[in-house]
Design an enzyme around this catalytic site. Structure first.
Site, PDB file in Angstrom:
ATOM      1  N   SER A  56     -29.156  62.200 -95.984  1.00 41.87           N
ATOM      2  CA  SER A  56     -27.770  62.121 -95.517  1.00 41.87           C
ATOM      3  C   SER A  56     -26.960  63.117 -96.335  1.00 41.87           C
ATOM      4  CB  SER A  56     -27.230  60.698 -95.648  1.00 41.87           C
ATOM      5  OG  SER A  56     -27.005  60.356 -96.985  1.00 41.87           O
ATOM      6  N   HIS A  86     -31.641  55.960 -94.174  1.00 44.19           N
ATOM      7  CA  HIS A  86     -32.792  55.751 -95.062  1.00 44.19           C
ATOM      8  C   HIS A  86     -33.774  54.703 -94.555  1.00 44.19           C
ATOM      9  CE1 HIS A  86     -30.358  57.411 -98.709  1.00 44.19           C
ATOM     10  NE2 HIS A  86     -30.677  58.326 -97.818  1.00 44.19           N
ATOM     11  N   GLU A 124     -26.662  51.915 -98.296  1.00 41.97           N
ATOM     12  CA  GLU A 124     -27.238  51.368 -99.523  1.00 41.97           C
ATOM     13  C   GLU A 124     -26.481  50.134-100.001  1.00 41.97           C
ATOM     14  OE1 GLU A 124     -27.336  54.588-102.388  1.00 41.97           O
ATOM     15  OE2 GLU A 124     -27.986  56.000-100.832  1.00 41.97           O
ATOM     16  N   GLU A 155     -35.777  54.523-100.399  1.00 41.40           N
ATOM     17  CA  GLU A 155     -35.460  54.397-101.820  1.00 41.40           C
ATOM     18  C   GLU A 155     -36.016  53.117-102.418  1.00 41.40           C
ATOM     19  OE1 GLU A 155     -31.264  55.218-102.281  1.00 41.40           O
ATOM     20  OE2 GLU A 155     -31.576  57.317-101.724  1.00 41.40           O
ATOM     21  N   ASP A 205     -23.180  52.151-100.900  1.00 42.54           N
ATOM     22  CA  ASP A 205     -22.956  53.513-100.425  1.00 42.54           C
ATOM     23  C   ASP A 205     -22.921  53.426 -98.912  1.00 42.54           C
ATOM     24  OD1 ASP A 205     -22.760  56.123 -99.769  1.00 42.54           O
ATOM     25  OD2 ASP A 205     -24.666  56.770-100.640  1.00 42.54           O
ATOM     26  N   GLU A 223     -19.168  53.814-102.384  1.00 41.46           N
ATOM     27  CA  GLU A 223     -19.353  55.270-102.283  1.00 41.46           C
ATOM     28  C   GLU A 223     -19.151  55.718-100.837  1.00 41.46           C
ATOM     29  OE1 GLU A 223     -23.079  56.438-104.064  1.00 41.46           O
ATOM     30  OE2 GLU A 223     -23.285  58.157-102.726  1.00 41.46           O
ATOM     31  N   ASP A 281     -19.275  61.290-102.816  1.00 38.55           N
ATOM     32  CA  ASP A 281     -20.570  61.989-102.777  1.00 38.55           C
ATOM     33  C   ASP A 281     -20.454  63.157-101.796  1.00 38.55           C
ATOM     34  OD1 ASP A 281     -23.195  62.816-102.460  1.00 38.55           O
ATOM     35  OD2 ASP A 281     -23.903  60.988-101.502  1.00 38.55           O
ATOM     36  N   LYS A 288     -25.410  65.022-108.160  1.00 43.62           N
ATOM     37  CA  LYS A 288     -26.794  65.288-107.752  1.00 43.62           C
ATOM     38  C   LYS A 288     -27.064  66.762-108.005  1.00 43.62           C
ATOM     39  CE  LYS A 288     -26.789  62.176-103.702  1.00 43.62           C
ATOM     40  NZ  LYS A 288     -26.362  62.133-102.275  1.00 43.62           N
ATOM     41  N   HIS A 306     -30.222  60.296-107.884  1.00 42.31           N
ATOM     42  CA  HIS A 306     -31.431  60.824-107.236  1.00 42.31           C
ATOM     43  C   HIS A 306     -31.097  61.255-105.809  1.00 42.31           C
ATOM     44  CE1 HIS A 306     -32.425  56.760-105.118  1.00 42.31           C
ATOM     45  NE2 HIS A 306     -31.147  57.030-105.101  1.00 42.31           N
ATOM     46  N   LYS A 361     -27.935  56.143-110.375  1.00 41.64           N
ATOM     47  CA  LYS A 361     -28.337  55.551-109.107  1.00 41.64           C
ATOM     48  C   LYS A 361     -29.693  56.144-108.774  1.00 41.64           C
ATOM     49  CE  LYS A 361     -26.738  56.831-104.792  1.00 41.64           C
ATOM     50  NZ  LYS A 361     -26.018  56.801-103.510  1.00 41.64           N
TER      51      LYS A 361
HETATM   52  P1  PGA Z   1     -29.507  61.297 -99.621  1.00 36.45           P
HETATM   53  O1  PGA Z   1     -28.778  59.918 -99.876  1.00 36.45           O
HETATM   54  O2  PGA Z   1     -30.284  61.656-100.835  1.00 36.45           O
HETATM   55  O3  PGA Z   1     -30.359  61.009 -98.420  1.00 36.45           O
HETATM   56  O4  PGA Z   1     -28.421  62.313 -99.335  1.00 36.45           O
HETATM   57  C1  PGA Z   1     -28.251  59.562-101.098  1.00 36.45           C
HETATM   58  C2  PGA Z   1     -26.785  59.326-101.027  1.00 36.45           C
HETATM   59  O5  PGA Z   1     -26.149  59.460 -99.957  1.00 36.45           O
HETATM   60  O6  PGA Z   1     -26.194  59.002-102.062  1.00 36.45           O
HETATM   61 ZN    ZN Z   2     -24.168  58.840-101.022  1.00 37.80          ZN
END
Ligand code: PGA
Ligand code: ZN
Length: 434
Positions: free
Chosen positions: A47, A160, A169, A210, A247, A289, A316, A341, A369, A392
């Site tokens: 995502s 996911h 999440e 995840e 999230d 998030e 994010d 990230k 991650h 996270k």
């Molecule tokens: P992604 O998801 O690694 O698939 O982008 C993680 C997130 O959205 O925090």
């Molecule tokens: Zn996110």
């Protein structure tokens, strides 16, 4: 000019390896003149935010459904290796600035962020090793001492998982623990309690990307109830020992046609803010998030103005670890925490800059991650190096997730009495008495 002992980069080589979803990714190896060898491999999101640095894929449909990374590998073995050969591995910033110059674009489309980050991280790790220093201390210096609070994603939805849950999440957050070691135990025990609850209710216990469970549910709110029940079942107090975090990844729930978000039903940003406010009054949620989409500046304003004093609001997709976008969010007083990230931006130096900006603004820092991961635990060291608030990195399940938690356990053990679990400080910042 540095006149100490130089650790020259002798060889840089990349290899196409596999990530946790069976997709190819880049691993870089760096050999120094003193014989030190280090590797790093990069993760990949599902995502992704639109403004993320470019992950270079071959697009050759004859290999890995077009997802091969041989061009990125070639960029490491060719251009990057030619220009970095002989450079001092301890000059991290100089090396990263060279990578930026060689790339020549503002989003790493030239070399690929998968190429630049693999090299940038492998160089940092080699430099640390050659000094016989742990990576967190090399990156963070003498003041690196804080173990981040884990946000463990125990129930997966959205992009996911192949279930009907819209929120991406649902995380458990052992804020009330006394140490990282205790925090992981509390999280793992709750994870197992959740599995038992799902089984009792004849809900699926298959897992998502995840490591969290991915059952079909009647609503997103049912997931919140299940998490609170699992915390209690494990013998802990919801809202004291463990909290919840979400999230929503709302960019993914945005429906272009209707101009609304599909979270349960179709909703406007104002509806979402009301929905979250209701959840906050019924569940011990400490962090949300991407509660609205990445282009929805008005939505971010409504979200921050209404809920910004009550809960951590993590950006994010909205800022994608990009210093310029973080500056904009801070100037506009939007969100109050940033997800970091490294592969969204593509070098160690720019990642550290993103953390620095975030901290200077008084915003919370969450090191993260990606949903597609490797065995590389660089982010665990990064979290301690930056004294981050949270990490996270998924459920306490699947080795690609657990590798990061295990590295944090090693760091805590190594720091002994100098280690400091971030829980109490974070609780104070968020106004939560635990
Ligand atoms: P992604 O998801 O690694 O698939 O982008 C993680 C997130 O959205 O925090
Ligand atoms: Zn996110």
């Amino acid at each position: 000019m540095w006149i100490g002992e130089m650790k020259a980069i002798q060889i840089i080589r990349a290899l196409e390896v596999l990530d946790s979803r069976g997709n190819p990714t880049v691993e870089a190896s760096v050999l120094l003149s003193d014989g030190t060898l280090a590797r790093a491999s990069v993760p990949s999101g599902a995502s992704t935010g639109e403004a993320e640095a470019v992950e270079l894929r071959d697009g050759d449909s004859g290999r890995y459904l077009g997802r091969g990374v041989l061009r990125a590998v070639q960029n490491v073995n060719g251009t990057i290796s030619e220009h970095l050969g002989g450079r001092d591995a301890h000059d991290q910033r100089g090396i990263d600035l060279t990578l930026l110059r060689l790339d020549g674009t503002d989003n790493k489309a030239g070399l690929g962020a998968n190429a630049t980050l693999a090299v940038s991280e492998a160089v940092a790790r080699a430099a640390a090793l050659s000094m016989k220093m742990p990576l967190y201390r090399y990156l963070g210096g003498a003041f690196a001492h804080r173990l981040p609070v884990p946000m463990m994603n125990v129930l997966n939805g959205g992009a996911h998982a192949d279930n009907n849950v819209d929120v991406q999440e649902f995380m458990i957050v052992p804020l009330g623990a006394q140490s990282l070691r205790d925090a992981l135990r509390m999280g793992a025990e709750t994870y197992h309690a959740l599995k038992g609850l799902l089984k009792d209710k004849k809900l699926a216990t298959a897992i998502g990307d995840e490591g969290g469970f991915a059952p079909n549910l009647t609503s997103d709110e049912q997931a919140l109830g299940l998490l609170v029940d699992a915390v209690a079942q494990a013998g802990y107090k919801p809202g004291q020992d463990l909290f919840l975090a979400l999230d929503v990844a709302a960019s993914n729930a945005w429906d272009e046609r209707s101009g609304r978000y599909k979270i349960g039903s179709e909703r406007t940003a104002a509806d979402l803010v009301r929905l979250y406010d209701g959840w906050l009054s019924r569940y011990p949620i400490l962090s949300i998030e991407d509660g609205v989409g990445e282009h929805d500046h008005d939505g971010w304003r409504a979200l921050t103005e209404t809920l910004g004093k009550k809960v951590q609001l993590v950006a994010d997709d909205y800022v994608v670890t990009n210093p310029a976008l973080i500056r904009r969010a801070v100037a506009d007083h939007l969100a109050n925490a940033v997800l970091v990230k490294p592969n969204q931006i593509g070098t160690v130096t720019e990642t550290l800059e993103a953390v620095e900006l975030t901290k200077r603004a008084g915003y919370g820092v969450v090191i993260s991650h990606r949903s597609g991961e490797t065995e590389d635990s660089f982010i665990a060291d990064l979290a301690v190096a930056t004294n981050a608030d949270f990490i996270k990195t998924g459920a306490p399940c699947r080795m690609d997730r657990v590798a990061k938690y295990n590295q944090l356990l090693r760091i805590e053990e190594e720091l002994e009495g100098a280690a400091d679990y971030a829980g109490p400080a974070v609780a104070e910042r968020l106004g939560l008495g635990v």
